[in-house]
Design a protein around this motif. Structure first.
Motif, short mmCIF file in Angstrom:
data_model
loop_
_atom_site.label_atom_id
_atom_site.label_comp_id
_atom_site.label_asym_id
_atom_site.label_seq_id
_atom_site.Cartn_x
_atom_site.Cartn_y
_atom_site.Cartn_z
N ILE A 207 3.16 -68.53 -32.62
CA ILE A 207 2.46 -68.70 -31.34
C ILE A 207 1.18 -67.88 -31.30
O ILE A 207 0.12 -68.37 -30.88
CB ILE A 207 3.40 -68.32 -30.17
CG1 ILE A 207 4.61 -69.26 -30.14
CG2 ILE A 207 2.65 -68.37 -28.85
CD1 ILE A 207 5.65 -68.87 -29.11
N LEU A 208 1.26 -66.63 -31.74
CA LEU A 208 0.13 -65.72 -31.58
C LEU A 208 -0.98 -65.96 -32.60
O LEU A 208 -2.16 -65.84 -32.27
CB LEU A 208 0.61 -64.27 -31.67
CG LEU A 208 1.47 -63.76 -30.51
CD1 LEU A 208 1.82 -62.29 -30.71
CD2 LEU A 208 0.75 -63.96 -29.18
N LEU A 211 -3.46 -68.75 -31.61
CA LEU A 211 -4.20 -68.40 -30.41
C LEU A 211 -5.22 -67.30 -30.68
O LEU A 211 -6.39 -67.40 -30.28
CB LEU A 211 -3.23 -67.95 -29.31
CG LEU A 211 -2.28 -69.03 -28.76
CD1 LEU A 211 -1.35 -68.44 -27.72
CD2 LEU A 211 -3.07 -70.18 -28.15
N GLN A 214 -8.08 -68.61 -32.95
CA GLN A 214 -9.03 -69.45 -32.21
C GLN A 214 -9.96 -68.60 -31.34
O GLN A 214 -11.18 -68.81 -31.33
CB GLN A 214 -8.25 -70.46 -31.35
CG GLN A 214 -9.05 -71.66 -30.89
CD GLN A 214 -9.83 -71.40 -29.61
OE1 GLN A 214 -9.58 -70.41 -28.92
NE2 GLN A 214 -10.76 -72.28 -29.28
N SER A 215 -9.39 -67.63 -30.64
CA SER A 215 -10.19 -66.82 -29.74
C SER A 215 -11.15 -65.91 -30.50
O SER A 215 -12.35 -65.84 -30.18
CB SER A 215 -9.27 -65.98 -28.85
OG SER A 215 -10.01 -65.14 -27.99
N ASN A 300 -15.59 -74.57 -29.66
CA ASN A 300 -14.15 -74.87 -29.60
C ASN A 300 -13.71 -75.78 -30.74
O ASN A 300 -12.61 -75.63 -31.27
CB ASN A 300 -13.81 -75.52 -28.26
CG ASN A 300 -13.82 -74.54 -27.12
OD1 ASN A 300 -13.62 -73.34 -27.32
ND2 ASN A 300 -14.08 -75.01 -25.92
N ASP A 304 -11.02 -74.39 -33.26
CA ASP A 304 -9.72 -75.07 -33.33
C ASP A 304 -9.39 -75.46 -34.77
O ASP A 304 -8.22 -75.38 -35.18
CB ASP A 304 -9.74 -76.31 -32.44
CG ASP A 304 -9.75 -75.96 -30.96
OD1 ASP A 304 -9.49 -74.78 -30.64
OD2 ASP A 304 -10.04 -76.84 -30.14
N SER A 307 -8.27 -72.35 -36.45
CA SER A 307 -6.93 -72.01 -35.97
C SER A 307 -5.87 -72.92 -36.61
O SER A 307 -4.80 -72.45 -37.00
CB SER A 307 -6.88 -72.15 -34.44
OG SER A 307 -5.58 -71.94 -33.96
N HIS A 371 -12.13 -79.80 -23.20
CA HIS A 371 -12.13 -78.63 -24.09
C HIS A 371 -13.03 -78.85 -25.30
O HIS A 371 -13.72 -77.92 -25.75
CB HIS A 371 -10.70 -78.34 -24.53
CG HIS A 371 -10.58 -77.25 -25.55
ND1 HIS A 371 -10.71 -75.92 -25.25
CD2 HIS A 371 -10.34 -77.32 -26.89
CE1 HIS A 371 -10.56 -75.19 -26.34
NE2 HIS A 371 -10.33 -76.01 -27.36
#
Length: 420
Positions: A207-208, A211, A214-215, A300, A304, A307, A371
């Motif tokens: 999960i992490l 995220l 990407q950030s 983005n 993405d 990510s 997005h």
């Protein structure tokens, strides 16, 4: 300006090339340092033996501290070795020192093969031998007992347990009183605890990692590069027609607001030059806002992709953790009651393929298009809603027919009753 940007980009590529060329040696060095830390702990605290309770008698809290330290360094070794093997196939290096480091790392990895036992979910082998009981001996004991001397009615004789059942019961009792039973129970508990920790940790990583990747990549890599490439060129403010319509609507609302305030006598009369100046200032403000929004949407897309690539790397490097996570989820699902399983199935189907699911799919697709800066075409969205949930519903019904009826017939019966 263009030459300066080209030199900066070439300098960035050279530094990136140097970093990638040093990846095999850097990854192997970190794995070697982790192996050396484990060997130092063995020499200082475990008399140059394996880090375990069999080597030196420590309390449970002290041993738990060393076990966490050991697991941390073994994880570092595993990740860095995978990074070394992946980069080694691309970057050709030849150094005799690497062989010495690999030898030290292999010694540590082979010594702690218990990690493979935790990961592979291998069954534990009992160290005790159950008591073997012959059916003939049981028959002799039953004949010599007072129970067989008593006349028993026919219905009671029919409910008498089989002799093999009695033998298994006696073997089970003998196994429970074996001296190694407690040790095996503790070992099973520790292995189960280790598998649970690995599964939860891997689930958090899944999960992490995407995220955070990407950030961070958007904030520190993609956005700075995009701003340098685009510069102050504001000729391409809008990424699509929807953004242009939104900007024009906002500017039109501002003009109507000025006129509305003037008609209500809440604002003084303004000359046409002042009005045009305010409208121009608002147009510049709106263009800057949508210019930043366009940069964010383009960033983005690349963030993405990065990510998604990082998620693929985690999956490719964690085959054993995937097996543990699957076993962990199977254990949780099998522990649910039939009513709970049926409830979750109905909840899942109603959300994704139920009567109210088209509205949810429309919101998700519109948000995803925004997005990425794509125009939210209603025809595309409606076509997706008309096809994908139907395919998903067919797959789900096939899964119920093919597998759920075999895995849990009672849950299937409960599902049918609740669905009706």
């Amino acid at each position: 300006m263009k030459n300066s940007l080209t030199r900066t980009f070439q300098k960035y590529l050279r530094s990136l090339n140097r970093w990638f060329s040093n990846t095999p040696e850097r990854a192997l060095l970190e794995a070697y340092q982790a192996a050396q830390r484990i060997k130092n702990i063995e020499n200082e605290h475990f008399d140059n033996k394996k880090i375990s309770l069999q080597s030196v008698k420590y309390t449970e809290n002290v041993m738990s501290y060393w076990q966490v330290y050991l697991n941390k360094n073994l994880t570092i070794i595993k990740i860095r070795l995978a990074e070394f093997q992946l980069s080694r196939g691309i970057v050709n290096i030849s150094n005799s020192v690497l062989l010495e480091k690999l030898k030290v790392i292999d010694e540590v990895v082979e010594k702690y093969a218990i990690k493979d036992e935790v990961i592979n979910h291998t069954p534990l082998v009992s160290t005790y031998q159950p008591l073997n009981i012959n059916d003939n001996e049981i028959k002799k004991q039953l004949k010599s007992s007072d129970i067989n001397d008593t006349q028993v009615n026919t219905p009671i004789q029919k409910t008498r347990p089989p002799k093999s059942f009695i033998g298994r019961r006696i073997n089970k009792i003998q196994a429970d009183f074996a001296p190694q039973t407690e040790e095996e129970f503790v070992r099973n508990y520790r292995l189960s605890k280790g598998r649970t920790i690995i599964a939860l940790r891997f689930l958090i990583v899944l999960i992490l990692v995407p995220l955070l990747t990407q950030s961070l990549s958007k904030e520190f890599i993609v956005s700075p590069i995009l701003e340098r490439v685009r510069g102050d060129n504001v000729t391409r403010v809008f990424l699509n027609s929807d953004m242009e319509k939104e900007a024009l609507h906002e500017l039109h609302s501002f003009q109507e607001g000025l006129r509305f305030e003037y008609l209500l006598n809440q604002a003084p009369s303004l000359s046409s030059e002042i009005v045009q100046e305010k409208i121009k200032s608002k147009a510049v403000e709106i263009s800057e806002e949508f210019y930043r929004k366009t940069n964010s949407n383009i960033s983005n897309i690349f963030a993405d992709l990065i990510s998604l690539f990082s998620f693929g790397i985690v999956i490719a490097m964690s085959k054993r953790e995937i097996v543990i996570l699957k076993s962990f989820m199977d254990t949780i699902v099998s522990g649910l009651s039939d009513s709970a399983k049926a409830f979750l199935i109905i909840l899942f189907t109603d959300i994704f393929v139920g009567f109210h699911s088209p509205d949810g799919w429309e919101v998700l697709l519109a948000g995803f298009a925004e997005h990425l800066g794509l125009p939210a075409s209603r025809n595309v969205i409606f076509f997706f809603i008309a096809t994908f949930p139907v395919i998903l519903n067919t797959i789900f019904k096939y899964w119920i027919f093919r597998y759920l009826s075999r895995l849990s017939p009672s849950a299937l019966a409960t599902l049918k009753e609740m669905d009706e």
